[in-house]
Write a protein that holds these residues in place. Structure first.
Motif, short mmCIF file in Angstrom:
data_model
loop_
_atom_site.label_atom_id
_atom_site.label_comp_id
_atom_site.label_asym_id
_atom_site.label_seq_id
_atom_site.Cartn_x
_atom_site.Cartn_y
_atom_site.Cartn_z
N PRO A 155 0.83 -1.21 0.00
CA PRO A 155 0.00 0.00 0.00
C PRO A 155 0.86 1.26 0.00
O PRO A 155 1.85 1.36 0.74
N LEU A 156 0.50 2.21 -0.84
CA LEU A 156 1.35 3.38 -1.06
C LEU A 156 1.63 4.17 0.21
O LEU A 156 2.71 4.75 0.37
N ALA A 157 0.67 4.21 1.13
CA ALA A 157 0.86 4.97 2.36
C ALA A 157 2.00 4.41 3.20
O ALA A 157 2.57 5.12 4.04
N ARG A 158 2.32 3.12 3.01
CA ARG A 158 3.39 2.49 3.79
C ARG A 158 4.66 2.27 2.97
O ARG A 158 5.64 1.73 3.50
N ALA A 159 4.64 2.67 1.71
CA ALA A 159 5.77 2.38 0.83
C ALA A 159 6.91 3.39 1.01
O ALA A 159 6.69 4.55 1.35
N LYS A 160 8.11 2.91 0.79
CA LYS A 160 9.31 3.74 0.72
C LYS A 160 9.56 4.57 1.98
O LYS A 160 9.89 5.77 1.91
N SER A 161 9.43 3.95 3.13
CA SER A 161 9.65 4.66 4.39
C SER A 161 11.10 5.14 4.53
O SER A 161 11.37 6.13 5.22
N ARG A 162 12.04 4.46 3.89
CA ARG A 162 13.45 4.86 3.99
C ARG A 162 13.75 6.14 3.20
O ARG A 162 14.85 6.68 3.31
N ASP A 175 8.74 13.93 2.19
CA ASP A 175 7.87 13.87 3.37
C ASP A 175 6.68 12.96 3.11
O ASP A 175 6.51 12.40 2.02
N ASP A 176 5.84 12.80 4.13
CA ASP A 176 4.72 11.88 4.04
C ASP A 176 3.74 12.25 2.93
O ASP A 176 3.04 11.38 2.40
N GLY A 177 3.69 13.53 2.57
CA GLY A 177 2.78 13.96 1.52
C GLY A 177 3.26 13.59 0.13
O GLY A 177 2.45 13.42 -0.79
N LEU A 178 4.57 13.45 -0.06
CA LEU A 178 5.13 13.16 -1.38
C LEU A 178 5.49 11.70 -1.58
O LEU A 178 5.51 11.21 -2.72
N ARG A 179 5.79 11.00 -0.50
CA ARG A 179 6.30 9.64 -0.63
C ARG A 179 5.33 8.69 -1.34
O ARG A 179 5.76 7.92 -2.20
N PRO A 180 4.03 8.69 -1.02
CA PRO A 180 3.13 7.78 -1.74
C PRO A 180 3.11 8.05 -3.24
O PRO A 180 3.11 7.10 -4.05
N GLY A 181 3.11 9.31 -3.63
CA GLY A 181 3.13 9.64 -5.05
C GLY A 181 4.42 9.21 -5.72
O GLY A 181 4.43 8.80 -6.89
N LEU A 182 5.51 9.30 -4.98
CA LEU A 182 6.80 8.87 -5.52
C LEU A 182 6.82 7.36 -5.71
O LEU A 182 7.27 6.85 -6.74
N VAL A 219 7.53 13.84 -10.45
CA VAL A 219 7.39 13.91 -8.99
C VAL A 219 8.69 14.37 -8.35
O VAL A 219 8.69 15.17 -7.40
N ALA A 220 9.82 13.92 -8.88
CA ALA A 220 11.12 14.35 -8.35
C ALA A 220 11.32 15.84 -8.55
O ALA A 220 11.91 16.51 -7.69
N ALA A 221 10.82 16.38 -9.63
CA ALA A 221 10.93 17.82 -9.86
C ALA A 221 10.15 18.59 -8.80
O ALA A 221 10.61 19.62 -8.31
N ARG A 222 8.98 18.09 -8.42
CA ARG A 222 8.21 18.73 -7.36
C ARG A 222 8.96 18.63 -6.03
O ARG A 222 8.93 19.55 -5.21
N LEU A 223 9.62 17.51 -5.83
CA LEU A 223 10.39 17.31 -4.60
C LEU A 223 11.52 18.32 -4.50
O LEU A 223 11.74 18.92 -3.46
N LEU A 224 12.21 18.55 -5.62
CA LEU A 224 13.30 19.51 -5.62
C LEU A 224 12.80 20.92 -5.36
O LEU A 224 13.44 21.70 -4.66
N ILE A 225 11.61 21.24 -5.88
CA ILE A 225 11.03 22.57 -5.62
C ILE A 225 10.73 22.71 -4.14
O ILE A 225 10.96 23.74 -3.52
N THR A 226 10.20 21.61 -3.52
CA THR A 226 9.85 21.65 -2.12
C THR A 226 11.09 21.87 -1.26
O THR A 226 11.05 22.54 -0.23
N GLU A 227 12.22 21.29 -1.69
CA GLU A 227 13.44 21.38 -0.90
C GLU A 227 14.07 22.78 -0.94
O GLU A 227 14.86 23.13 -0.08
N GLN A 228 13.75 23.59 -1.96
CA GLN A 228 14.39 24.89 -2.10
C GLN A 228 13.85 25.89 -1.09
O GLN A 228 12.77 25.77 -0.59
#
Length: 212
Positions: free
Chosen positions: A11-18, A24-31, A203-212
């Motif tokens: 299930p996506l909500a539990r995926a990729k915890s590492r 963050d929790d908002g982006l990880r399921p989409g990733l 999705v990674a592009a959105r992640l990079l925007i979030t990190e800036q």
């Protein structure tokens, strides 16, 4: 040589915890979903692949991956990764008995169809075979010939466990995209350097925007 690939997805909500240090929790399921979409799309483009069976109980992932052409199988055992793979392999074997079966990780967003074809061609020479991940401890692909049990042993040190089980390790060059699974931020950067599919890149592009 035709193959059916079995792709497990929790299930996506539990995926990729590492990846919590990178997303963050908002982006990880989409990733996680993007990884799976790019993996399945690339696998279905491989000429050696007749079909992809995704074992998952996630409703969103089921819809999105079915739209790409994958067959969705509920995780009826609900007893972990290896039980899900065994279940998926059984379903795949029943529906396509002439095809060989392979377990493929759902987090190979840089997967290239031509490289996957090379790996499957090499695997066809052995009753059971596997490909180690880029880190050298895990496994990204495990294969079994017609009528043979897959016998998945994924988890910590799965490379050593699959080798001990009698599966032949495939030692191939220039198949980096089939080895590069993504568990950590460093893995994601390595996959992006190889060139990921469009969904992961977006999705990674959105992640990079979030990190800036």
């Amino acid at each position: 040589m035709q193959w059916t690939l079995v792709v497990p997805l929790k299930p996506l909500a539990r995926a990729k915890s590492r990846l919590s240090d990178t997303a963050d929790d908002g982006l990880r399921p989409g990733l996680a979903l993007a990884f799976a979409q790019d993996t399945v799309a690339a696998a279905l483009e491989c000429p050696a692949v007749r079909g992809v069976v995704v074992v998952t109980d996630d409703a969103l992932a089921s819809r999105e991956l079915a739209a790409l052409g994958a067959r969705i199988v509920p995780d009826e055992p609900r007893d972990g990764l290896n039980a899900a793979l065994t279940h998926g392999a059984t379903v795949a074997g029943a529906s396509r008995p002439a095809a060989r079966v392979a377990a493929l990780n759902a987090d190979l967003p840089a997967l290239r169809p031509a490289e996957l074809a090379r790996v499957l061609e090499g695997a066809a020479e052995f009753p059971r075979a596997f490909l180690a991940d880029s880190a050298g401890f895990g496994t990204t692909l495990l294969t079994a010939g017609r009528g043979l049990e897959l016998r998945p042993l994924f988890g910590p040190d799965s490379r050593a466990r699959h080798r001990a089980s009698g599966a032949v390790e495939l030692c191939l060059d220039d198949v980096d995209s089939v080895r590069q699974d993504v568990d950590t931020g460093a893995d994601l950067r390595a996959a992006l350097a190889l060139g990921t599919g469009p969904r992961t890149a977006a999705v990674a592009a959105r992640l990079l925007i979030t990190e800036q």
